[in-house]
Design a protein around this motif. Structure first.
Motif, PDB file in Angstrom:
ATOM      1  N   ARG A 213      -9.787   1.492   0.894  1.00 57.58           N
ATOM      2  CA  ARG A 213      -8.519   1.257   1.566  1.00 57.58           C
ATOM      3  C   ARG A 213      -8.745   1.169   3.066  1.00 57.58           C
ATOM      4  O   ARG A 213      -9.596   1.875   3.602  1.00 57.58           O
ATOM      5  CB  ARG A 213      -7.548   2.403   1.262  1.00 57.58           C
ATOM      6  CG  ARG A 213      -6.989   2.362  -0.163  1.00 57.58           C
ATOM      7  CD  ARG A 213      -6.159   3.596  -0.435  1.00 57.58           C
ATOM      8  NE  ARG A 213      -5.358   3.433  -1.664  1.00 57.58           N
ATOM      9  CZ  ARG A 213      -4.625   4.385  -2.211  1.00 57.58           C
ATOM     10  NH1 ARG A 213      -4.590   5.586  -1.658  1.00 57.58           N
ATOM     11  NH2 ARG A 213      -3.942   4.169  -3.299  1.00 57.58           N
ATOM     12  N   PRO A 214      -7.984   0.311   3.750  1.00 58.14           N
ATOM     13  CA  PRO A 214      -6.785  -0.400   3.309  1.00 58.14           C
ATOM     14  C   PRO A 214      -7.034  -1.775   2.695  1.00 58.14           C
ATOM     15  O   PRO A 214      -6.112  -2.597   2.621  1.00 58.14           O
ATOM     16  CB  PRO A 214      -5.974  -0.544   4.608  1.00 58.14           C
ATOM     17  CG  PRO A 214      -7.046  -0.723   5.650  1.00 58.14           C
ATOM     18  CD  PRO A 214      -8.186   0.166   5.213  1.00 58.14           C
TER      19      PRO A 214
ATOM     20  N   ASP B 294       0.828  -1.211   0.000  1.00 58.03           N
ATOM     21  CA  ASP B 294       0.000   0.000   0.000  1.00 58.03           C
ATOM     22  C   ASP B 294       0.861   1.260   0.000  1.00 58.03           C
ATOM     23  O   ASP B 294       0.583   2.214  -0.737  1.00 58.03           O
ATOM     24  CB  ASP B 294      -0.935  -0.004   1.213  1.00 58.03           C
ATOM     25  CG  ASP B 294      -1.833   1.215   1.243  1.00 58.03           C
ATOM     26  OD1 ASP B 294      -2.727   1.306   0.379  1.00 58.03           O
ATOM     27  OD2 ASP B 294      -1.645   2.087   2.109  1.00 58.03           O
TER      28      ASP B 294
END
Length: 406
Positions: free
Chosen positions: A363-364, A38
């Protein structure tokens, strides 16, 4: 009657204990890579720590021949499927990492196939002992994106002792991370290999030391929706001298011998990794949310499971053809696998999103990144052209198995 779902998949049953151990090592590295994915995506930077970990684990020389200190995997060494399964695991953690890894390992296949003994001794030592990272760059697209003033391209001039290169390449994967690049340049003019209409004999493969101050990176161009951490920037060459001892193979060999076709199914392995990442997320999420009794969810999971198994079986089939020396069959089957696995992977991610809902795209959640990355990376080749090439081959017509031209 209860079915034992713990039975080992057929594509793993023929692997040696050594290759199983290698895959276990890759899996351990991939866990750490997944945790960093990420951040690399948000920053759009090359996954350097991932490659450091691969080198520390003794995995960075996967396709270097064993006599040069490497692992001896890949289509030239009769051990293809373990390489593709390694790629799948890394792509499952981070598809951008999988692409950078592909570029590195495929470049070493080219060195193994085409470089002289002296060149191999020099460059393989830097990889095995120094952890050097390689990549191959051809991209000189002549079509411009909106707002772009110039198309890309290079010009090469023969001089005493080598060549001088001017111009720029786009889609240069690992531009800020690689140490060496194999440059595919054409004496007929801009276009590299994929975008040039020049004769095959005009295509040169030249190794370039990327620490050369005449090589610069323009990182303003690469701002895509996905595959951001591949750092596939524009690389500019300003009177870059490439010595004649860095010429790899004979002019035109890359096209005449169809080496691109050895890498086509490798892309499919990365697609499969992305699909497996989405599938793993879906299973964990649906079990945790207690949604497994929903028959529509069961349909989605069943479809994902079939897609994943089908893709593995195709890759195992193509790998076996390469390992047994059935090159023409391997090329044709590799194109079919590349075409099919793209659809299977995209379909799997879609099933994941539909089963898990919109929160899987927030996200995440890794699915948000997987969807962007896979959608973008599947454009690496035009799948319509791939399918047309498969059709031309079946009809006995002249076709280009490497770049899918009529």
């Amino acid at each position: 009657m209860l079915i034992d779902d713990t039975l080992e998949p057929t594509w793993l049953q023929g692997l040696s204990s050594r290759n199983r151990e290698l895959l276990g090592r890759v899996g351990e590295v991939a866990e750490a890579c997944a945790e960093r994915a990420d951040e690399y995506d948000r920053l759009a930077v090359f996954p350097s720590k991932d490659f450091d970990d691969l080198a520390a684990a003794g995995l960075n020389a996967a396709t270097v021949p064993s006599e040069h200190g490497g692992l001896g995997l890949g289509p030239l060494n009769g051990d293809t499927l373990p390489l593709w399964l390694m790629t799948k695991e890394l792509a499952k953690a981070n598809l951008s990492l999988g692409r950078c890894w592909e570029g590195h390992t495929n470049s070493l296949v080219l060195l193994n196939a085409l470089a002289s003994d002296q060149q191999q001794a020099r460059w393989f030592d830097g990889i095995v002992r120094g952890g050097e990272k390689w990549v191959a760059w051809s991209g000189e697209p002549q079509a411009r994106k909106p707002g772009e003033g110039n198309s890309f391209g290079t010009s090469i001039t023969a001089v005493d002792g080598g060549w001088v290169l001017d111009g720029a390449k786009a889609f240069a994967t690992s531009a800020t991370g690689a140490d060496w690049a194999i440059l595919l340049v054409n004496t007929a003019g801009p276009g590299g290999a994929r975008h040039s209409d020049g004769p095959a004999e005009g295509l040169l493969l030249l190794a370039c030391d990327l620490s050369d101050p005449a090589v610069t990176v323009d990182d303003s161009w690469w701002d895509p929706i996905g595959m951001r951490a591949t750092a596939s920037h524009v690389v500019e060459f300003n009177q870059t001298f490439l010595p004649e001892e860095n010429l790899i193979g004979t002019p035109g060999a890359y096209l005449h011998e169809g080496w691109q076709s050895a890498f086509t199914p490798h892309y499919a392995a990365s697609f499969l990794g992305a699909a497996e990442g989405a599938y793993a997320y879906a299973l964990e999420y649906l079990l945790r949310q207690d949604k497994t009794a929903d028959p529509y969810v069961q349909h989605r999971v069943g479809s994902m499971a079939v897609n994943i198994e089908t893709a593995h079986l195709w890759l195992a089939h193509v790998a076996q053809l390469w390992d047994s020396g059935r090159r023409l069959e391997a090329q044709r089957a590799g194109n079919r696998a590349r075409h099919l696995v793209e659809h299977l992977a995209l379909d799997t991610v879609d099933h994941c999103v539909r089963a898990c809902g919109a929160r899987s795209l927030v996200r995440p959640s890794p699915v948000e990144r997987i969807l962007r990355d896979l959608t973008f990376y599947a454009r690496h080749d035009n799948n319509d052209h791939i399918l047309a090439t498969i059709g031309r081959a079946a009809l006995g017509q002249t076709h280009d198995s490497s770049f899918f031209k009529p």
